[in-house]
Design an enzyme around this catalytic site. Structure first.
Site, mmCIF file in Angstrom:
data_model
loop_
_atom_site.group_PDB
_atom_site.id
_atom_site.type_symbol
_atom_site.label_atom_id
_atom_site.label_comp_id
_atom_site.label_asym_id
_atom_site.label_seq_id
_atom_site.Cartn_x
_atom_site.Cartn_y
_atom_site.Cartn_z
ATOM 1 N N HIS A 67 0.402 -1.533 -0.144
ATOM 2 C CA HIS A 67 0.233 -0.043 -0.195
ATOM 3 C C HIS A 67 0.611 1.090 -0.056
ATOM 4 O O HIS A 67 1.899 1.845 0.828
ATOM 5 C CB HIS A 67 -0.998 0.053 0.927
ATOM 6 C CG HIS A 67 -1.218 -1.235 1.204
ATOM 7 N ND1 HIS A 67 -2.476 -1.442 3.138
ATOM 8 C CD2 HIS A 67 -2.037 -2.490 1.029
ATOM 9 C CE1 HIS A 67 -3.105 -2.899 2.696
ATOM 10 N NE2 HIS A 67 -2.669 -2.725 1.309
ATOM 11 N N TYR A 130 2.811 1.824 12.999
ATOM 12 C CA TYR A 130 3.452 2.739 12.262
ATOM 13 C C TYR A 130 3.205 4.503 12.970
ATOM 14 O O TYR A 130 1.867 4.613 13.024
ATOM 15 C CB TYR A 130 3.427 2.668 11.134
ATOM 16 C CG TYR A 130 1.418 2.072 10.727
ATOM 17 C CD1 TYR A 130 0.994 2.363 10.739
ATOM 18 C CD2 TYR A 130 1.270 0.934 10.587
ATOM 19 C CE1 TYR A 130 -0.880 2.428 9.716
ATOM 20 C CE2 TYR A 130 -0.106 0.257 11.029
ATOM 21 C CZ TYR A 130 -0.711 0.983 10.228
ATOM 22 O OH TYR A 130 -3.014 0.117 10.249
#
Length: 462
Positions: A67, A130
């Site tokens: 992604h 993240y």
């Protein structure tokens, strides 16, 4: 592990790997997963994170991606170990470039916007984290590429046929069908002004907005744009009616555009990590010094100068900004040189002020200086930008224009500022507008002589 943070580049521009200290004992371990001061000092971009996410994976072989999101992120592991894979999906010569690495708690990877991110867990109960610099939004547009794409050819430790992969990830397109992620854009405000027109020639791919499209004096003017898609905003818009700014109506308009509207724009740029290039003016000075440097205290005389000085203070508080201070602007539009040329051609003998001294600034050169600062990633801050050469008065320049047009320069009558404005109200003006150009020249920009630029400008006039 040692206490030093190391930053290593990769085959993908902007994608960097950080090895960070992990401090452990019989109880477990501790690490500073994000430490702005230390990491930026080591070479990590100061990307301004705003949201932290954690993905927990129960089984080894869990595979997620690839992604590319419209923001930057810092990925790491809180527990377990992963095989990370990154694919550059940005528009440009590195499109399709792949980088892979194993990541455990001692390693962190910075992933720039537009780079596809994927990972496969190598141990059960792996916690993947993240840190991102934009809040997640359901309207955000993602770019994907298939985990098993033959061109990308990632050598997954656990074959995809045996891995846990979502149906959505298995359905992502092959690289040949992926539209590259375009770079963040440049937005130019004040597109219809003299500098805006010059910037159109040098930035054909930028987005331009005139006052009808975006009027900074309007409180809601900045609504409705996806600001994370912009890397740079060049603000060439301003209220510039120097004399009218001294009236009650003009004062309100000048403050609305040059200060309050600019403050709203600065807030947007701060939030979205946008570099703001802002045009300033010699009117922020009182003209008492022979040469004005970038660090000189601001001492404006009139309302226009006061609003420009206040605007400079607003922009100067941003972490990513260039204040480009200029004077006596000449470009495609109504300006002093065009007026003098027209008067000379029509046989009119003007009286021109002789006690205001400065240098002309041609918009093509200002635009080129802006691109130079952006292109060379010059240190942020304030830069004086004007033409070089010997300073001259308005009357000197008028005489030069007359001579270059083939007219007698003695037709120009020098007068003082007081004499010129004796019969009408006018804003106070700095008598000396000469800007010190040492800083912009030290950055590597070649400053042209105003006399040479004037000759070229006049040759292009009908």
């Amino acid at each position: 592990m040692s206490g030093d943070i190391t930053v290593a580049p990769t085959s993908i521009p902007g994608l960097v790997v950080l090895d960070i200290p992990v401090h452990g004992d019989n109880r477990g371990w501790f690490k500073e997963n994000w430490q702005r001061e230390k990491m930026t000092a080591a070479g990590l971009p100061d990307f301004g994170p705003v949201q932290n996410n954690v993905s927990f994976n129960t089984a080894a072989g869990t595979t997620r991606g690839i992604h590319a999101e419209p923001w930057d992120k810092l990925v790491s592991v809180a527990a377990g170990r992963i095989f990370g894979a990154w694919v550059d999906l940005r528009e440009g010569p590195h499109f399709g470039t792949v980088f892979t690495a194993e990541v455990d708690p001692s390693r962190v990877v910075f992933v720039p916007r537009g780079v596809g991110n994927a990972y496969q867990t190598l141990e059960p109960d792996t916690a993947y984290t993240y840190l991102v610099n934009h809040h997640w939004s359901p309207s955000a547009e993602y770019t994907f590429v298939n985990l098993g794409d033959e061109t990308v050819a990632i050598d997954w430790p656990i074959p995809l046929a045996q891995a846990a992969v979502s149906d959505k990830d298995r359905a992502h397109p092959r690289l040949r069908d992926v539209a590259p992620v375009p770079p963040r854009r440049i937005l130019v405000l004040g597109a219809d002004g003299q500098l805006g027109r010059a910037l159109r020639l040098l930035l054909p791919d930028a987005e331009f907005a005139g006052r009808r499209a975006l009027d900074l004096s309007e409180p809601r003017a900045l609504d409705g744009r996806t600001w994370r898609d912009y890397a740079v905003v060049i603000n060439a818009a301003a209220y510039t009616k120097v004399d009218e700014a001294e009236t009650p109506e003009g004062r309100a308009e000048a403050w609305a555009s040059n200060v309050r509207g600019l403050a709203r724009l600065a807030a947007v740029c701060r939030e979205h990590r946008i570099t703001l290039v802002h045009l300033s003016s010699d009117y922020v000075f009182d003209g008492r010094r022979a040469v004005h440097g970038e660090d000189e205290p601001l001492t404006p005389l009139g309302v226009y100068g006061q609003t420009k000085a206040a605007g400079d203070a607003v922009v100067g508080s941003l972490p990513c900004h260039y204040i480009v201070r200029t004077s006596w602007v000449i470009g495609d539009g109504n300006n002093f040189v065009r007026t003098m040329a027209a008067l000379g051609d029509r046989g009119i003998d003007p009286a021109v002020v002789s006690d205001q001294v400065g240098r002309l600034s041609f918009t093509g050169d200002i635009a080129a200086a802006i691109l130079h600062l952006l292109g060379t990633q010059a240190p942020f801050g304030t830069y004086n930008v004007s033409s070089g050469g010997e300073p001259a008065s308005w009357a000197d320049i008028a005489k030069r224009v007359f001579a270059l047009r083939g007219h007698d320069p003695d037709r120009v009558t020098p007068v003082t500022t007081t004499e010129y404005f004796a019969s009408r109200a006018a804003a106070p003006r700095p008598l000396n507008s000469v800007l010190d150009l040492t800083k912009i020249e030290a950055s590597g920009f070649a400053v042209p002589d105003w006399n040479e630029r004037l000759e070229r400008y006049l040759r292009a006039l009908p």
